[in-house]
Write a protein that holds these residues in place. Structure first.
Motif, PDB file in Angstrom:
ATOM      1  N   GLY A 298       0.694  -1.335   0.160  1.00  0.00           N
ATOM      2  CA  GLY A 298      -0.012   0.023   0.251  1.00  0.00           C
ATOM      3  C   GLY A 298       0.788   1.353   0.011  1.00  0.00           C
ATOM      4  O   GLY A 298       0.364   2.180  -0.589  1.00  0.00           O
ATOM      5  N   THR A 299       1.972   1.152   0.732  1.00  0.00           N
ATOM      6  CA  THR A 299       2.865   2.347   0.588  1.00  0.00           C
ATOM      7  C   THR A 299       3.604   2.601  -0.756  1.00  0.00           C
ATOM      8  O   THR A 299       3.365   3.890  -1.118  1.00  0.00           O
ATOM      9  CB  THR A 299       4.032   2.083   1.746  1.00  0.00           C
ATOM     10  N   GLU A 300       4.002   1.507  -1.185  1.00  0.00           N
ATOM     11  CA  GLU A 300       4.629   1.617  -2.698  1.00  0.00           C
ATOM     12  C   GLU A 300       3.427   2.198  -3.662  1.00  0.00           C
ATOM     13  O   GLU A 300       3.719   3.009  -4.496  1.00  0.00           O
ATOM     14  CB  GLU A 300       5.135   0.278  -3.224  1.00  0.00           C
ATOM     15  N   ALA A 301       2.282   1.766  -3.383  1.00  0.00           N
ATOM     16  CA  ALA A 301       0.926   2.263  -4.333  1.00  0.00           C
ATOM     17  C   ALA A 301       0.926   3.809  -4.391  1.00  0.00           C
ATOM     18  O   ALA A 301       0.386   4.187  -5.094  1.00  0.00           O
ATOM     19  CB  ALA A 301      -0.289   1.386  -4.004  1.00  0.00           C
ATOM     20  N   LEU A 302       1.161   4.335  -3.095  1.00  0.00           N
ATOM     21  CA  LEU A 302       1.050   5.737  -2.743  1.00  0.00           C
ATOM     22  C   LEU A 302       2.665   6.484  -3.603  1.00  0.00           C
ATOM     23  O   LEU A 302       2.379   7.866  -3.275  1.00  0.00           O
ATOM     24  CB  LEU A 302       0.945   5.957  -1.517  1.00  0.00           C
ATOM     25  N   GLY A 303       3.275   5.760  -4.200  1.00  0.00           N
ATOM     26  CA  GLY A 303       4.522   6.381  -4.622  1.00  0.00           C
ATOM     27  C   GLY A 303       5.587   6.640  -3.721  1.00  0.00           C
ATOM     28  O   GLY A 303       6.401   7.495  -3.769  1.00  0.00           O
ATOM     29  N   ALA A 304       5.451   5.894  -2.513  1.00  0.00           N
ATOM     30  CA  ALA A 304       6.148   6.256  -1.356  1.00  0.00           C
ATOM     31  C   ALA A 304       6.820   4.587  -0.934  1.00  0.00           C
ATOM     32  O   ALA A 304       6.684   3.625  -1.532  1.00  0.00           O
ATOM     33  CB  ALA A 304       5.629   6.610  -0.090  1.00  0.00           C
ATOM     34  N   LEU A 305       8.137   4.898  -0.361  1.00  0.00           N
ATOM     35  CA  LEU A 305       9.043   3.668   0.233  1.00  0.00           C
ATOM     36  C   LEU A 305       8.613   3.520   1.813  1.00  0.00           C
ATOM     37  O   LEU A 305       8.812   4.513   2.487  1.00  0.00           O
ATOM     38  CB  LEU A 305      10.543   4.099   0.048  1.00  0.00           C
ATOM     39  N   PRO A 306       8.484   2.145   2.326  1.00  0.00           N
ATOM     40  CA  PRO A 306       8.206   1.884   3.670  1.00  0.00           C
ATOM     41  C   PRO A 306       9.549   2.493   4.327  1.00  0.00           C
ATOM     42  O   PRO A 306      10.534   2.288   3.926  1.00  0.00           O
ATOM     43  CB  PRO A 306       8.092   0.428   3.700  1.00  0.00           C
ATOM     44  N   ARG A 307       9.372   3.067   5.565  1.00  0.00           N
ATOM     45  CA  ARG A 307      10.419   3.509   6.427  1.00  0.00           C
ATOM     46  C   ARG A 307      10.436   3.343   7.773  1.00  0.00           C
ATOM     47  O   ARG A 307      11.362   3.831   8.332  1.00  0.00           O
ATOM     48  CB  ARG A 307      10.778   5.135   6.259  1.00  0.00           C
ATOM     49  N   ILE A 308       9.447   2.515   8.314  1.00  0.00           N
ATOM     50  CA  ILE A 308       9.447   2.203   9.794  1.00  0.00           C
ATOM     51  C   ILE A 308      10.677   1.507  10.292  1.00  0.00           C
ATOM     52  O   ILE A 308      11.155   1.943  11.267  1.00  0.00           O
ATOM     53  CB  ILE A 308       8.233   1.782  10.125  1.00  0.00           C
ATOM     54  N   ARG A 309      11.028   0.548   9.646  1.00  0.00           N
ATOM     55  CA  ARG A 309      12.348  -0.023   9.898  1.00  0.00           C
ATOM     56  C   ARG A 309      13.611   0.301   9.601  1.00  0.00           C
ATOM     57  O   ARG A 309      14.466   0.515  10.214  1.00  0.00           O
ATOM     58  CB  ARG A 309      12.232  -1.472   9.326  1.00  0.00           C
ATOM     59  N   GLU A 310      13.535   1.085   8.289  1.00  0.00           N
ATOM     60  CA  GLU A 310      14.805   1.667   7.745  1.00  0.00           C
ATOM     61  C   GLU A 310      15.172   2.829   8.602  1.00  0.00           C
ATOM     62  O   GLU A 310      16.300   3.134   8.701  1.00  0.00           O
ATOM     63  CB  GLU A 310      14.613   1.931   6.432  1.00  0.00           C
ATOM     64  N   ILE A 311      14.376   3.673   8.951  1.00  0.00           N
ATOM     65  CA  ILE A 311      14.689   4.770  10.031  1.00  0.00           C
ATOM     66  C   ILE A 311      14.644   4.774  11.273  1.00  0.00           C
ATOM     67  O   ILE A 311      13.331   4.582  12.039  1.00  0.00           O
ATOM     68  CB  ILE A 311      13.873   6.202   9.648  1.00  0.00           C
ATOM     69  N   GLN A 312      15.630   4.017  11.858  1.00  0.00           N
ATOM     70  CA  GLN A 312      15.499   3.560  13.220  1.00  0.00           C
ATOM     71  C   GLN A 312      15.610   4.583  14.393  1.00  0.00           C
ATOM     72  O   GLN A 312      15.214   4.470  15.430  1.00  0.00           O
ATOM     73  CB  GLN A 312      16.803   2.399  13.647  1.00  0.00           C
ATOM     74  N   ASP A 313      16.103   5.581  14.126  1.00  0.00           N
ATOM     75  CA  ASP A 313      15.853   6.813  15.017  1.00  0.00           C
ATOM     76  C   ASP A 313      15.211   8.110  14.258  1.00  0.00           C
ATOM     77  O   ASP A 313      15.730   9.021  13.695  1.00  0.00           O
ATOM     78  CB  ASP A 313      17.465   7.188  15.254  1.00  0.00           C
ATOM     79  N   PRO A 314      13.875   7.860  14.366  1.00  0.00           N
ATOM     80  CA  PRO A 314      13.104   8.933  13.712  1.00  0.00           C
ATOM     81  C   PRO A 314      13.049  10.334  14.177  1.00  0.00           C
ATOM     82  O   PRO A 314      13.198  11.377  13.316  1.00  0.00           O
ATOM     83  CB  PRO A 314      11.570   8.405  13.783  1.00  0.00           C
ATOM     84  N   ALA A 315      13.426  10.583  15.426  1.00  0.00           N
ATOM     85  CA  ALA A 315      13.598  11.897  16.083  1.00  0.00           C
ATOM     86  C   ALA A 315      14.901  12.499  15.579  1.00  0.00           C
ATOM     87  O   ALA A 315      14.890  13.512  15.104  1.00  0.00           O
ATOM     88  CB  ALA A 315      13.793  11.651  17.581  1.00  0.00           C
ATOM     89  N   LEU A 316      15.798  11.641  15.243  1.00  0.00           N
ATOM     90  CA  LEU A 316      17.219  12.258  14.471  1.00  0.00           C
ATOM     91  C   LEU A 316      16.910  12.745  13.269  1.00  0.00           C
ATOM     92  O   LEU A 316      17.242  13.658  12.655  1.00  0.00           O
ATOM     93  CB  LEU A 316      18.421  11.136  14.592  1.00  0.00           C
ATOM     94  N   TYR A 317      16.195  11.821  12.425  1.00  0.00           N
ATOM     95  CA  TYR A 317      15.911  12.057  11.020  1.00  0.00           C
ATOM     96  C   TYR A 317      14.957  13.652  10.999  1.00  0.00           C
ATOM     97  O   TYR A 317      15.096  14.546   9.951  1.00  0.00           O
ATOM     98  CB  TYR A 317      14.930  10.835  10.448  1.00  0.00           C
ATOM     99  N   LEU A 318      13.949  13.742  11.878  1.00  0.00           N
ATOM    100  CA  LEU A 318      13.156  14.920  11.767  1.00  0.00           C
ATOM    101  C   LEU A 318      14.135  16.132  12.198  1.00  0.00           C
ATOM    102  O   LEU A 318      13.916  17.012  11.518  1.00  0.00           O
ATOM    103  CB  LEU A 318      11.953  14.610  12.664  1.00  0.00           C
ATOM    104  N   ARG A 319      14.861  15.868  13.194  1.00  0.00           N
ATOM    105  CA  ARG A 319      15.806  16.987  13.448  1.00  0.00           C
ATOM    106  C   ARG A 319      16.758  17.359  12.348  1.00  0.00           C
ATOM    107  O   ARG A 319      16.878  18.706  12.070  1.00  0.00           O
ATOM    108  CB  ARG A 319      16.670  16.592  14.850  1.00  0.00           C
ATOM    109  N   GLN A 320      17.092  16.412  11.501  1.00  0.00           N
ATOM    110  CA  GLN A 320      17.905  16.647  10.444  1.00  0.00           C
ATOM    111  C   GLN A 320      17.119  17.488   9.301  1.00  0.00           C
ATOM    112  O   GLN A 320      17.746  18.266   8.603  1.00  0.00           O
ATOM    113  CB  GLN A 320      18.423  15.370   9.813  1.00  0.00           C
TER     114      GLN A 320
END
Length: 336
Positions: A298-320
């Motif tokens: 469903g994520t790929e159907a939205l033209g997006a890539l799944p990232r729950i597993r891949e971005i293990q430090d979401p707070a750091l990513y949002l800060r960047q």
């Protein structure tokens, strides 16, 4: 407020006694859920029904429903002030994990850079996960004489101010992407003229109708039109190649590496100060969502890539991301 109030996001099994026990093992000493913890909650979506944020919320809802049976979160569309109203509603809520925000790059990273007095920064929330990333695709009409990104930049340089590009509005991801593209290419901000349409789908339609010459838009709006032959893709901001367009070069391959910072994304946030057991419960269910093949599809159907597993430090990513847009807005002089 727009959209369908009946859209429901089912809470995790972790809200039930068995899920609470699993979460307790993650959090350490978290108690079993009591009846008061099983009350229905709310998921605020800062943009209207039918868009990328709505699609991400619906996809999460379906996966959570498959993962567990339990109380429901009512999805509420609160679009005022470019999503700032939804952010404030969650920021001011009790930090019990029953009021959450389906955050987007626009309302928690770009808007704080553009309008710091109005927007609510991500640092005012508990960051639970980055759900997905949606790269941009730059494209022209299939009948255009422009066949590559280098040819597009050369055409802009040869006739400054002649070529037009469509965006979802001033200060949106589409607008900032083209302005940054021009800056990275050594071209002035006025080298191409923006046409602001208010929605990403309208930006793609304007390109189809010949109202503009090019656009850098969300992959979801562009990929189907490329696949039917209506548009010609020139570049993506994805990290790596897109599964749907494997021949399309990414920005790094074209020497525009920093363009890869410009991607749409969805994140799941709660009020600041959520207790460890509430965070642990949500992370249990998010781990189940991440492993769900139907959520991935469903994520790929939205033209997006799944990232729950891949971005293990979401707070750091949002800060960047917040830091990147602060620098970008300053560099471009984009504040209103």
């Amino acid at each position: 407020m727009r959209g369908r109030h009946g859209v429901l996001l089912v809470l995790a099994a972790a809200w039930l006694a068995g899920g609470a026990a699993r979460a307790a093992r993650v959090a350490g000493d978290a108690p079993h859920a009591g009846p008061h913890e099983l009350a229905s909650g709310r998921l605020y979506v800062p943009f209207g029904a039918g868009g990328e944020a709505d699609g991400s919320a619906r996809n999460l809802q379906r996966s959570a429903a498959r993962a567990a049976q339990g109380p429901a979160l009512d999805v509420l569309y609160l679009t005022a002030e470019s999503g700032a109203a939804a952010s404030r509603a969650v920021k001011d809520a009790a930090p019990d994990g029953r009021t959450l925000l389906l955050a987007r790059v626009g309302n928690v990273a770009i808007m704080p850079a553009l309008s710091p007095r109005t927007a609510v920064p991500f640092s005012d929330f508990t960051v639970l996960a980055v759900l997905d990333q949606a790269p941009l695709v730059c494209a022209v009409r299939s009948g255009s004489s422009i066949g590559s990104m280098r040819e597009l930049l050369a055409a802009i340089a040869a006739a400054p101010g002649r070529l037009r590009y469509s965006t979802a509005g001033p200060g949106t991801l589409q607008s900032l992407a083209v302005r940054y593209l021009l800056a990275l290419s050594g071209l002035p901000d006025t080298a191409a003229r923006p046409v602001h349409l208010g929605q990403g789908t309208l930006a793609s339609q304007a390109l189809l109708d010949g109202e503009v010459d090019f656009s850098c838009n969300n992959a979801r709006s562009v990929i189907p039109l490329v696949q039917t032959g209506a548009l010609r893709a020139l570049m993506t901001t994805a990290q790596g190649r897109l599964k749907a367009l494997p021949q399309l070069q990414n920005a790094a391959e074209l020497g525009l590496r920093d363009m890869q910072q410009l991607q749409g994304w969805s994140a799941l946030l709660g009020p600041a100060g959520m207790p460890p057991e509430a965070v642990a419960r949500w992370r249990v269910i998010l781990a189940q969502v991440a492993a769900d093949p139907q959520w991935q599809a469903g994520t790929e159907a939205l033209g997006a890539l799944p990232r729950i597993r891949e971005i293990q430090d979401p707070a750091l990513y949002l800060r960047q991301q917040a830091g990147f847009y602060q620098r970008l807005v300053t560099m471009l002089g984009a504040k209103p």
